[in-house]
Every structure is written in C-alpha cells, then in structure tokens.
Scaffold this motif. Structure first.
Motif, PDB file in Angstrom:
ATOM      1  N   ARG A  33       0.831  -1.202   0.000  1.00 20.10           N
ATOM      2  CA  ARG A  33       0.000   0.000   0.000  1.00 20.10           C
ATOM      3  C   ARG A  33       0.869   1.256   0.000  1.00 20.10           C
ATOM      4  N   ALA A  34       1.942   1.258   0.775  1.00 23.71           N
ATOM      5  CA  ALA A  34       2.832   2.417   0.834  1.00 23.71           C
ATOM      6  C   ALA A  34       3.471   2.674  -0.533  1.00 23.71           C
ATOM      7  N   ARG A  36       2.209   1.779  -3.460  1.00 23.54           N
ATOM      8  CA  ARG A  36       1.138   2.228  -4.377  1.00 23.54           C
ATOM      9  C   ARG A  36       0.717   3.666  -4.110  1.00 23.54           C
ATOM     10  N   CYS A  37       0.721   4.072  -2.838  1.00 25.15           N
ATOM     11  CA  CYS A  37       0.309   5.435  -2.491  1.00 25.15           C
ATOM     12  C   CYS A  37       1.434   6.445  -2.690  1.00 25.15           C
ATOM     13  N   GLY A  38       2.635   5.962  -2.934  1.00 20.69           N
ATOM     14  CA  GLY A  38       3.753   6.858  -3.175  1.00 20.69           C
ATOM     15  C   GLY A  38       4.423   7.358  -1.920  1.00 20.69           C
ATOM     16  N   THR A  39       4.107   6.800  -0.764  1.00 20.06           N
ATOM     17  CA  THR A  39       4.761   7.262   0.459  1.00 20.06           C
ATOM     18  C   THR A  39       6.184   6.747   0.558  1.00 20.06           C
ATOM     19  N   GLN A  40       6.498   5.727  -0.213  1.00 19.23           N
ATOM     20  CA  GLN A  40       7.862   5.221  -0.298  1.00 19.23           C
ATOM     21  C   GLN A  40       8.221   5.144  -1.779  1.00 19.23           C
TER      22      GLN A  40
END
Length: 186
Positions: A33-34, A36-40
């Motif tokens: 999820r991280a 895909r969401c661009g947080t990493q």
C-alpha cells in the motif's frame, strides 16, 4: 538476470502470488500500500527468502482399489445405477425410497471393507485450540484464517480416517474396469 519488464505471463504469476501474500501477511500488505500510495517512492517490498521446503512431487494413484470399491458399491447398493439415473422426473417419495436402499448397501460395503474412525474425538460445535505444527492434512481450517498458530475455533466436522482396509482378494483374471457386467435374460 530478469529483465526490467516482466512478460505478461510473468506479471500474472507475480499478481497471483502478491494477492495471496497480501491476504496472509499484514506487514507485506502495508508495504505494498505504501508503494502504491507513493509514500515510499521507488521502494520495492522486501522479498522474504523461501523458508518452506518445496512440496514433494505428486505421485499417481493406482486405480485398482478405487475400481474395486466402485464395483462393490454397485453390487451391494446399485450405486452407479442410482447416480446415473435422472431422478428429476420421479416424485420425492420414490427418490427417497431408492436412496434408502442405496444408503443401506453403501453402509454395508463400508462396514464390511473398512474400519473408519473420526479424526477428532470432540463433539461437533465444541471449541478447541490448534497448536503450531498441527496436522494440516487431517485438519482443514476454514473461516477467517489470519496469522500463525495457535488457532482457536470450533469443530464443524470431526473428519474421518480409514483405520483398516479389508478389500477382497481378486483372481488374476478379474477385470476391475468392469464394475457391473451387462445382464442378459434368456
């Protein structure tokens, strides 16, 4: 070395593997999820080394015992005749009467040729805890399976195990593929 862009079929395998890993591993799901969401950005989820040994190769089952059992069920219970018959046209009372005869014959075949015992001795509906290392071949877990053992749940079916097999000995000329000979009345 794998190419930067996996083939279509490789992507299907990756997607299927990822799907089941996401369902069974909350940490992995969070990392996906991280990403895909661009947080990493650019971070790829860590790949854990395969710790489970590969499954043993499948062996082919000899059909002889199955064919012999099918022949016994036909002889004592007319099992194949019953299953092959389209019972939709018959009234429920007739189907029920036939089912009683088939049931009686099948039960006779089982009792004469096998000793069968429940896998679990607890009554259905009772609660139990499955410790780590439980026999997954003898116990199928259903429902919301998350995490690692111990698992706590209730028994919905005790299971069955064959303790002893007593199939009749066969003459060398016996053709097991003929489970019910054709009958000709003179």
């Amino acid at each position: 070395m794998e190419p930067d862009h996996p083939s279509f079929f490789s992507r299907i395998a990756i997607a299927c593997g990822s799907f089941f890993r996401i369902l069974g591993n909350a940490d992995f799901a969070g990392r996906v999820r991280a990403v895909r969401c661009g947080t990493q950005p650019g971070a790829a989820p860590e790949v854990e080394p395969a710790s489970k040994p590969s499954a043993p190769p499948l062996r082919e089952a000899a059909p002889d015992g199955a064919l012999q059992l099918l022949g016994l069920l036909q002889r004592e219970a007319r099992f194949i005749d019953f299953i092959q018959e389209d019972v939709a046209a018959y009234p429920d009372a007739d189907v029920g009467a036939a089912a009683r005869l088939v049931h009686e014959g099948c039960r006779k075949v089982l009792s004469e040729n096998f000793s069968i015992a429940p896998i679990r001795e607890e009554t259905e509906g009772s609660t139990l805890t499955l410790a780590e290392g439980f026999d997954a071949a003898a116990i199928r877990i259903t429902g919301n399976v998350v995490g690692q053992p111990p698992f706590r749940g209730s028994i919905t079916h005790r299971g069955w195990r064959v303790v002893e097999t007593r199939l009749p000995k066969l003459a060398g000329s016996h053709d097991l593929h003929i489970v019910a000979p054709a009958e000709v009345e003179l």
